[in-house]
Design an enzyme around this catalytic site. Structure first.
Site, mmCIF file in Angstrom:
data_model
loop_
_atom_site.group_PDB
_atom_site.id
_atom_site.type_symbol
_atom_site.label_atom_id
_atom_site.label_comp_id
_atom_site.label_asym_id
_atom_site.label_seq_id
_atom_site.Cartn_x
_atom_site.Cartn_y
_atom_site.Cartn_z
ATOM 1 N N THR A 219 42.644 70.189 27.440
ATOM 2 C CA THR A 219 42.967 70.988 26.266
ATOM 3 C C THR A 219 41.986 72.140 26.086
ATOM 4 O OG1 THR A 219 42.900 70.890 23.847
ATOM 5 C CG2 THR A 219 41.644 69.228 24.976
ATOM 6 N N ASP A 220 42.422 73.184 25.372
ATOM 7 C CA ASP A 220 41.505 74.279 25.047
ATOM 8 C C ASP A 220 40.503 73.863 23.966
ATOM 9 O OD1 ASP A 220 43.245 74.165 22.887
ATOM 10 O OD2 ASP A 220 43.752 76.299 22.892
ATOM 11 N N GLU A 221 40.739 72.698 23.330
ATOM 12 C CA GLU A 221 39.843 72.288 22.238
ATOM 13 C C GLU A 221 38.440 71.961 22.738
ATOM 14 O OE1 GLU A 221 41.716 69.733 19.319
ATOM 15 O OE2 GLU A 221 43.689 70.512 19.811
ATOM 16 N N TYR B 264 38.192 63.666 19.476
ATOM 17 C CA TYR B 264 39.225 63.912 20.503
ATOM 18 C C TYR B 264 38.723 64.918 21.530
ATOM 19 C CZ TYR B 264 43.234 66.267 22.685
ATOM 20 O OH TYR B 264 44.082 66.856 23.593
ATOM 21 N N LYS C 290 37.874 64.508 25.557
ATOM 22 C CA LYS C 290 38.536 65.291 26.618
ATOM 23 C C LYS C 290 37.490 66.076 27.417
ATOM 24 C CE LYS C 290 42.407 65.622 27.449
ATOM 25 N NZ LYS C 290 43.342 64.798 28.263
ATOM 26 N N LEU D 8 51.636 68.983 13.891
ATOM 27 C CA LEU D 8 52.094 69.900 12.842
ATOM 28 C C LEU D 8 53.593 70.240 12.905
ATOM 29 C CD1 LEU D 8 51.272 71.723 10.408
ATOM 30 C CD2 LEU D 8 51.100 73.591 12.062
HETATM 31 P P1 NAD Z 1 51.057 62.046 23.646
HETATM 32 O O1 NAD Z 1 50.129 61.396 22.676
HETATM 33 O O2 NAD Z 1 52.403 62.482 23.195
HETATM 34 O O3 NAD Z 1 51.311 61.060 24.889
HETATM 35 C C1 NAD Z 1 50.285 60.334 25.488
HETATM 36 C C2 NAD Z 1 50.932 59.290 26.405
HETATM 37 O O4 NAD Z 1 49.877 58.558 27.045
HETATM 38 C C3 NAD Z 1 51.793 58.272 25.668
HETATM 39 O O5 NAD Z 1 52.988 58.041 26.388
HETATM 40 C C4 NAD Z 1 50.922 57.032 25.638
HETATM 41 O O6 NAD Z 1 51.685 55.817 25.620
HETATM 42 C C5 NAD Z 1 50.142 57.182 26.915
HETATM 43 N N1 NAD Z 1 48.862 56.465 26.870
HETATM 44 C C6 NAD Z 1 47.925 56.519 25.882
HETATM 45 N N2 NAD Z 1 46.900 55.716 26.183
HETATM 46 C C7 NAD Z 1 47.171 55.165 27.407
HETATM 47 C C8 NAD Z 1 46.481 54.273 28.238
HETATM 48 N N3 NAD Z 1 45.295 53.761 27.897
HETATM 49 N N4 NAD Z 1 47.044 53.934 29.431
HETATM 50 C C9 NAD Z 1 48.245 54.431 29.793
HETATM 51 N N5 NAD Z 1 48.955 55.269 29.011
HETATM 52 C C10 NAD Z 1 48.424 55.635 27.834
HETATM 53 O O7 NAD Z 1 50.231 63.229 24.273
HETATM 54 P P2 NAD Z 1 50.730 64.677 24.761
HETATM 55 O O8 NAD Z 1 50.780 65.561 23.591
HETATM 56 O O9 NAD Z 1 51.913 64.489 25.608
HETATM 57 O O10 NAD Z 1 49.477 65.107 25.633
HETATM 58 C C11 NAD Z 1 49.429 64.839 27.032
HETATM 59 C C12 NAD Z 1 48.118 65.350 27.594
HETATM 60 O O11 NAD Z 1 48.019 66.748 27.352
HETATM 61 C C13 NAD Z 1 46.879 64.721 26.962
HETATM 62 O O12 NAD Z 1 45.933 64.500 27.984
HETATM 63 C C14 NAD Z 1 46.401 65.767 25.974
HETATM 64 O O13 NAD Z 1 44.989 65.688 25.803
HETATM 65 C C15 NAD Z 1 46.798 67.049 26.686
HETATM 66 N N6 NAD Z 1 47.061 68.193 25.793
HETATM 67 C C16 NAD Z 1 48.010 68.104 24.812
HETATM 68 C C17 NAD Z 1 48.272 69.208 23.990
HETATM 69 C C18 NAD Z 1 49.344 69.183 22.934
HETATM 70 O O14 NAD Z 1 49.520 70.198 22.237
HETATM 71 N N7 NAD Z 1 50.095 68.117 22.771
HETATM 72 C C19 NAD Z 1 47.543 70.393 24.168
HETATM 73 C C20 NAD Z 1 46.554 70.432 25.175
HETATM 74 C C21 NAD Z 1 46.343 69.329 25.994
HETATM 75 P P1 TYD Z 2 47.846 69.406 15.193
HETATM 76 O O1 TYD Z 2 49.313 69.543 15.451
HETATM 77 O O2 TYD Z 2 47.314 68.091 14.762
HETATM 78 O O3 TYD Z 2 47.120 69.928 16.517
HETATM 79 P P2 TYD Z 2 45.526 70.222 16.780
HETATM 80 O O4 TYD Z 2 44.738 69.664 15.685
HETATM 81 O O5 TYD Z 2 45.293 69.515 18.074
HETATM 82 O O6 TYD Z 2 45.410 71.714 16.896
HETATM 83 O O7 TYD Z 2 47.440 70.483 14.087
HETATM 84 C C1 TYD Z 2 47.707 71.854 14.269
HETATM 85 C C2 TYD Z 2 47.120 72.582 13.080
HETATM 86 O O8 TYD Z 2 47.839 72.235 11.907
HETATM 87 C C3 TYD Z 2 45.669 72.218 12.811
HETATM 88 O O9 TYD Z 2 44.973 73.391 12.351
HETATM 89 C C4 TYD Z 2 45.747 71.212 11.665
HETATM 90 C C5 TYD Z 2 46.979 71.661 10.899
HETATM 91 N N1 TYD Z 2 47.763 70.600 10.219
HETATM 92 C C6 TYD Z 2 48.113 70.747 8.862
HETATM 93 O O10 TYD Z 2 47.771 71.748 8.212
HETATM 94 N N2 TYD Z 2 48.851 69.765 8.282
HETATM 95 C C7 TYD Z 2 49.248 68.640 8.954
HETATM 96 O O11 TYD Z 2 49.904 67.739 8.359
HETATM 97 C C8 TYD Z 2 48.900 68.513 10.350
HETATM 98 C C9 TYD Z 2 49.315 67.308 11.138
HETATM 99 C C10 TYD Z 2 48.150 69.524 10.942
#
Ligand code: NAD
Ligand code: TYD
Length: 361
Positions: A136-138, A163, A167, A203
């Site tokens: 992630t960019d975080e 988190y 990462k 969100l």
């Molecule tokens: P998600 O939470 O929707 O899915 C995570 C999946 O991993 C789920 O299917 C869960 O069952 C599985 N999982 C969790 N713990 C596990 C374990 N111990 N063993 C096996 N499986 C396990 O997440 P996502 O949003 O699909 O994110 C996927 C990846 O992308 C993550 O590594 C996250 O850090 C990264 N990422 C996500 C975002 C985003 O905006 N969603 C942005 C940047 C990076």
């Molecule tokens: P989120 O989707 O949790 O992603 P991340 O924290 O990984 O960026 O949140 C996106 C943005 O929205 C973040 O600035 C927090 C804000 N947010 C709210 O304002 N209300 C909400 O109920 C949630 C879940 C997030």
């Protein structure tokens, strides 16, 4: 035939990636999906492909060394695409430990098992094997409210939430394997994704779901925190391109070039729902800005994320293709067509989570 081991494929991005890969490669690849099916993993996300002969699901925790080693022993894995993680910042603030378990220790298990399976007696690695670590960019921390400031691959790591710290630790482990063993890997750091199958604790799906139900739309702090939104299918394409054309050991940032304040996102969702719902739909009457409710800010809330995806554009020719207005319409359309999915994932444990998380806000 190339065999992919995808971790976390039952989650949001992983399931979109698996769909993308089968759409692109059809029967020319094999995918093994390993997922522990936590609250965020849902096999319904993969219902339409579960009977493909070139797809296998294995329910296992990535921290379980024996289970992961067994998959490597029984299959000639060519590519690992490692998505599995605990992914929600708010949950990490409440319960950091499981983030360390899965994101750090789980990644160590994946790296060890891949290394043991791919390493040759002279310490080099079998031809063509690759590990892609999805991050992630975080990890780069928070940017100021200055539209000229961006995250680059060279930006120093400065994670703030449990988190992003977990990462960042996992990225460092992958880097250590690349530096120490010349382990064949890449890291991608991407911005906030949105699209089909996203769990409604994040969100965009939370706002769509609450608005449709006439529930309050919780905005943390002043609503001016900025995220850089990327349509999930564009992300899936980028991951595939990094595997196909990326240079080993490199990191690629993947961003949507689409920075918006949270309050802007919420207003766009409200407008789009108004546009898309027919006048005859009774929900239309209650979907308006009166639902917006400012609530207590997230602890340590990062102000702004913005990726400059210059390197991946220059080196691999990838660019985000989906404009936000189009992507949000596709996403809302998907949620309209999958009301049962939303009902299923928001029943039971999610109800309790929602009450705990938002009762004091
Ligand atoms: P998600 O939470 O929707 O899915 C995570 C999946 O991993 C789920 O299917 C869960 O069952 C599985 N999982 C969790 N713990 C596990 C374990 N111990 N063993 C096996 N499986 C396990 O997440 P996502 O949003 O699909 O994110 C996927 C990846 O992308 C993550 O590594 C996250 O850090 C990264 N990422 C996500 C975002 C985003 O905006 N969603 C942005 C940047 C990076
Ligand atoms: P989120 O989707 O949790 O992603 P991340 O924290 O990984 O960026 O949140 C996106 C943005 O929205 C973040 O600035 C927090 C804000 N947010 C709210 O304002 N209300 C909400 O109920 C949630 C879940 C997030």
């Amino acid at each position: 035939m190339r065999t992919y081991l995808v971790t976390g494929g039952a989650g949001f991005i992983g399931s979109n990636y698996i769909h993308y890969m089968f759409k692109k490669y059809g029967d020319d690849i094999r995918i093994i999906n390993v997922d522990a099916l936590t609250y965020a993993g849902n096999l319904e996300n993969l219902k339409d492909i579960e009977n493909r002969p070139n797809y296998t699901f294995v329910k296992a925790n990535i921290c379980d060394k024996e289970a992961i080693a067994k998959i490597f022993a029984e299959n000639d894995i060519d590519r690992v695409v490692h998505f599995a993680a605990e992914s929600h910042v708010d949950r990490s603030i409440k319960n950091p430990e499981v983030f360390v378990q899965t994101n750090v220790l789980g990644t160590a298990v994946m790296l060890n098992c891949a290394k043991a399976s791919w390493e040759l007696p002279d310490g080099s690695f079998k031809e063509g094997k690759k590990f892609l670590h999805v991050s992630t960019d975080e990890v780069y921390g928070s940017l100021p409210d200055d539209e000229n400031a961006f995250f680059y691959e060279t930006t120093p790591y400065d994670p703030h939430s449990p988190y992003s710290a977990s990462k960042a630790s996992s990225d460092m482990l992958v880097k250590a394997y690349m530096d120490t063993y010349k382990f064949p890997a890449n890291i991608t750091n991407c911005s906030n994704n949105y699209g089909p199958y996203q769990f409604p604790e994040k969100l965009i799906p939370l706002i769509i779901n609450n608005a449709l139900q006439g529930k309050k739309l919780p905005v943390y702090g002043d609503g001016k925190n900025v995220r850089d939104w990327l349509y999930v299918e564009d992300h899936a394409k980028a991951i595939d391109m990094v595997q196909e054309k990326g240079k080993l050991f490199e990191t690629y940032n993947i961003g949507g070039h689409n920075e918006k304040q949270n309050i802007e996102i919420i207003n766009i969702i409200l407008e789009t729902l108004q546009e898309m719902l027919p006048d005859s739909d009774p929900r239309k009457a209650h979907i308006n800005q009166d639902l917006i409710t400012y609530v207590e800010d997230r602890k340590g809330h990062d102000r702004r994320y913005a990726i400059a995806p210059d390197k991946i554009k220059r080196d691999l020719g990838w660019e985000p293709e989906t404009y936000f207005k189009e992507g949000i319409k596709k996403t809302i359309c998907w949620f309209f067509e999958h009301e049962d999915w939303m009902k299923n994932v928001t029943s039971g444990d999610y109800q309790k989570y929602y009450e705990d998380m938002y009762s004091n806000r």
